[in-house]
Design a protein around this motif. Structure first.
Motif, PDB file in Angstrom:
ATOM      1  N   VAL A  93      44.725  43.949 -34.480  1.00 23.63           N
ATOM      2  CA  VAL A  93      45.093  43.699 -35.874  1.00 23.63           C
ATOM      3  C   VAL A  93      45.953  42.439 -35.927  1.00 23.63           C
ATOM      4  N   PRO A  94      45.900  41.710 -37.031  1.00 19.98           N
ATOM      5  CA  PRO A  94      46.698  40.482 -37.140  1.00 19.98           C
ATOM      6  C   PRO A  94      48.169  40.827 -37.354  1.00 19.98           C
ATOM      7  N   GLU A  95      48.999  40.628 -36.360  1.00 20.07           N
ATOM      8  CA  GLU A  95      50.400  41.024 -36.483  1.00 20.07           C
ATOM      9  C   GLU A  95      51.362  40.016 -35.864  1.00 20.07           C
ATOM     10  N   LYS A  96      50.870  38.792 -35.608  1.00 18.31           N
ATOM     11  CA  LYS A  96      51.753  37.751 -35.094  1.00 18.31           C
ATOM     12  C   LYS A  96      52.523  37.101 -36.252  1.00 18.31           C
ATOM     13  N   ARG A 102      50.617  34.059 -43.316  1.00 23.25           N
ATOM     14  CA  ARG A 102      49.379  33.961 -44.088  1.00 23.25           C
ATOM     15  C   ARG A 102      49.244  35.127 -45.055  1.00 23.25           C
ATOM     16  N   ARG A 103      49.664  36.306 -44.625  1.00 22.51           N
ATOM     17  CA  ARG A 103      49.604  37.490 -45.485  1.00 22.51           C
ATOM     18  C   ARG A 103      50.477  37.286 -46.727  1.00 22.51           C
ATOM     19  N   LYS A 104      51.663  36.732 -46.542  1.00 29.28           N
ATOM     20  CA  LYS A 104      52.555  36.494 -47.667  1.00 29.28           C
ATOM     21  C   LYS A 104      51.941  35.517 -48.660  1.00 29.28           C
ATOM     22  N   ARG A 105      51.306  34.449 -48.149  1.00 33.79           N
ATOM     23  CA  ARG A 105      50.675  33.478 -49.051  1.00 33.79           C
ATOM     24  C   ARG A 105      49.537  34.115 -49.837  1.00 33.79           C
ATOM     25  N   HIS A 106      48.783  34.972 -49.176  1.00 33.28           N
ATOM     26  CA  HIS A 106      47.687  35.654 -49.855  1.00 33.28           C
ATOM     27  C   HIS A 106      48.217  36.590 -50.935  1.00 33.28           C
ATOM     28  N   ALA A 171      38.023  41.901 -50.211  1.00 35.21           N
ATOM     29  CA  ALA A 171      38.707  40.666 -49.831  1.00 35.21           C
ATOM     30  C   ALA A 171      40.210  40.882 -49.684  1.00 35.21           C
ATOM     31  N   MET A 172      40.628  42.135 -49.503  1.00 33.39           N
ATOM     32  CA  MET A 172      42.050  42.415 -49.414  1.00 33.39           C
ATOM     33  C   MET A 172      42.688  41.827 -48.159  1.00 33.39           C
ATOM     34  N   SER A 173      41.870  41.464 -47.169  1.00 30.82           N
ATOM     35  CA  SER A 173      42.413  40.811 -45.973  1.00 30.82           C
ATOM     36  C   SER A 173      41.868  39.399 -45.842  1.00 30.82           C
ATOM     37  N   ALA A 174      41.793  38.700 -46.972  1.00 34.79           N
ATOM     38  CA  ALA A 174      41.334  37.311 -46.944  1.00 34.79           C
ATOM     39  C   ALA A 174      42.256  36.431 -46.113  1.00 34.79           C
ATOM     40  N   HIS A 175      43.457  36.917 -45.860  1.00 33.90           N
ATOM     41  CA  HIS A 175      44.389  36.187 -45.000  1.00 33.90           C
ATOM     42  C   HIS A 175      43.996  36.281 -43.524  1.00 33.90           C
ATOM     43  N   ASN A 205      30.147  58.466 -39.064  1.00 37.21           N
ATOM     44  CA  ASN A 205      30.772  58.066 -40.322  1.00 37.21           C
ATOM     45  C   ASN A 205      31.931  57.113 -40.037  1.00 37.21           C
ATOM     46  N   ALA A 206      32.447  56.510 -41.086  1.00 34.72           N
ATOM     47  CA  ALA A 206      33.560  55.574 -40.924  1.00 34.72           C
ATOM     48  C   ALA A 206      34.638  55.835 -41.958  1.00 34.72           C
ATOM     49  N   ILE A 207      35.860  55.592 -41.550  1.00 36.40           N
ATOM     50  CA  ILE A 207      37.011  55.624 -42.452  1.00 36.40           C
ATOM     51  C   ILE A 207      37.519  54.196 -42.606  1.00 36.40           C
ATOM     52  N   CYS A 208      37.746  53.782 -43.851  1.00 34.60           N
ATOM     53  CA  CYS A 208      38.287  52.451 -44.123  1.00 34.60           C
ATOM     54  C   CYS A 208      39.716  52.605 -44.638  1.00 34.60           C
ATOM     55  N   PRO A 209      40.697  52.618 -43.749  1.00 34.44           N
ATOM     56  CA  PRO A 209      42.077  52.745 -44.214  1.00 34.44           C
ATOM     57  C   PRO A 209      42.532  51.499 -44.958  1.00 34.44           C
ATOM     58  N   GLY A 210      43.504  51.722 -45.843  1.00 36.99           N
ATOM     59  CA  GLY A 210      44.289  50.613 -46.373  1.00 36.99           C
ATOM     60  C   GLY A 210      45.465  50.421 -45.442  1.00 36.99           C
ATOM     61  N   GLY A 211      46.630  50.222 -45.989  1.00 39.08           N
ATOM     62  CA  GLY A 211      47.805  50.094 -45.137  1.00 39.08           C
ATOM     63  C   GLY A 211      48.127  51.411 -44.452  1.00 39.08           C
ATOM     64  N   VAL A 212      48.546  51.335 -43.202  1.00 35.47           N
ATOM     65  CA  VAL A 212      48.924  52.527 -42.439  1.00 35.47           C
ATOM     66  C   VAL A 212      50.366  52.358 -41.980  1.00 35.47           C
ATOM     67  N   LEU A 213      51.179  53.366 -42.224  1.00 30.76           N
ATOM     68  CA  LEU A 213      52.592  53.286 -41.855  1.00 30.76           C
ATOM     69  C   LEU A 213      52.774  53.551 -40.362  1.00 30.76           C
ATOM     70  N   THR A 214      52.305  52.595 -39.568  1.00 29.48           N
ATOM     71  CA  THR A 214      52.506  52.621 -38.124  1.00 29.48           C
ATOM     72  C   THR A 214      53.837  51.936 -37.808  1.00 29.48           C
ATOM     73  N   PRO A 215      54.357  52.069 -36.585  1.00 31.12           N
ATOM     74  CA  PRO A 215      55.600  51.378 -36.238  1.00 31.12           C
ATOM     75  C   PRO A 215      55.558  49.870 -36.485  1.00 31.12           C
ATOM     76  N   PRO A 216      54.477  49.136 -36.111  1.00 27.89           N
ATOM     77  CA  PRO A 216      54.455  47.705 -36.426  1.00 27.89           C
ATOM     78  C   PRO A 216      54.527  47.428 -37.934  1.00 27.89           C
ATOM     79  N   MET A 217      53.857  48.263 -38.725  1.00 28.65           N
ATOM     80  CA  MET A 217      53.911  48.069 -40.179  1.00 28.65           C
ATOM     81  C   MET A 217      55.305  48.359 -40.709  1.00 28.65           C
TER      82      MET A 217
END
Length: 274
Positions: A93-96, A102-106, A171-175, A205-217
């Protein structure tokens, strides 16, 4: 105990959503093979779950290596005798720091009256960055799915749950276009393979999560100002991100004998994408 005595392989189990999946599946009675590139992490988790009465096997596995995946699945089969459930959870996942910028600009473009402009991301992306995400997020899903099907189809039973993302259906992760591309590929792969193997009583089947409250998040959120948190909450209809245990509850149903879903891509984003 919806999964009593079922053998479940969970990739990327050392932390975050993978750890949440492992804990819930253990409570539901599953016997677990926990795979991760972080052997110390999955070993510690396995010991914790064993102390609570679960049967667990911890294995080092880099899912981007077909040889490593084949060896890990052979070890699981040798230990448990079969494989019933696969949760393809391992992913980059993009977490650098640059990803955060980039996420903030988006998000500013989404929520503030700023002039329309390019985020200037794709044109500056390196080959190595693109290929690394693809190797883990797409090749890894393929390698693990192939290894699982080699066992599930002959026994005419299986459940495969791919953890995709709303990045793959919006397009929620266009960043992070490299991440979005890989998750979109997982969505398409899910649908194709689901149709292919349903006749063998293997449900994919597939699950498409939105934000997940993991430790990095949680770390990311802790660094944001109240104003920045308000910006983020504007795009979350529930006003919060999903908890790992909430996603795990959905995965339990998809892994159970009561599941009648085939090739379904579930948008589990708290309304972020509607």
């Amino acid at each position: 105990m919806q999964l009593n005595n079922r053998i479940a392989v969970i990739t990327g189990a050392a932390g975050g959503l993978g750890m949440g999946l492992a804990r819930r599946f253990a409570r539901e009675g599953a016997k677990l093979a926990l795979l991760d590139i972080n052997l110390a992490g999955v070993t510690q988790l396995a010991e914790e779950l064993k102390a609570e009465g679960a049967e667990c096997l911890a294995l080092h596995c880099d899912v981007s290596s077909s040889a490593a995946v084949d060896a890990a699945f052979a070890a699981v089969e040798a230990h448990f005798g079969r494989i019933d459930i696969l949760l393809n959870n391992a992913a980059l996942v993009p977490e650098k720091p640059e990803d955060e910028e980039r996420r903030k600009r988006h998000y500013a473009l989404l929520t503030q009256p700023v002039p329309r402009q390019s985020l200037e991301i794709t044109r500056n992306m390196s080959d190595a960055q693109w290929k690394r995400f693809w190797a883990v997020n797409v090749d890894g899903v393929f390698f693990c799915t192939r290894a699982a099907l080699q066992r599930m189809e002959p026994q005419r039973y299986g459940r495969i749950i791919n953890i995709a993302s709303i990045a793959g259906i919006s397009a929620m992760s266009a960043h992070s276009p490299h991440y979005s591309a890989t998750k979109g590929a997982v969505v398409a792969f899910t649908r194709a393979v689901a149709y292919e193997v349903a006749g063998a009583n293997v449900l994919v089947n597939a699950i498409c999560p939105g934000g997940v409250l993991t430790p990095p998040m949680n770390d990311f959120l802790s660094r944001q100002s109240p104003e920045q948190l308000n910006v983020l909450n504007q795009i979350l209809p529930l006003g919060r991100m999903g908890k790992p245990e909430e996603y795990a509850a959905l995965a339990v149903h998809l892994a159970s004998d009561e599941c009648y879903l085939v090739g379904t891509v579930i948008n589990a984003s708290g309304g972020t994408v509607i």
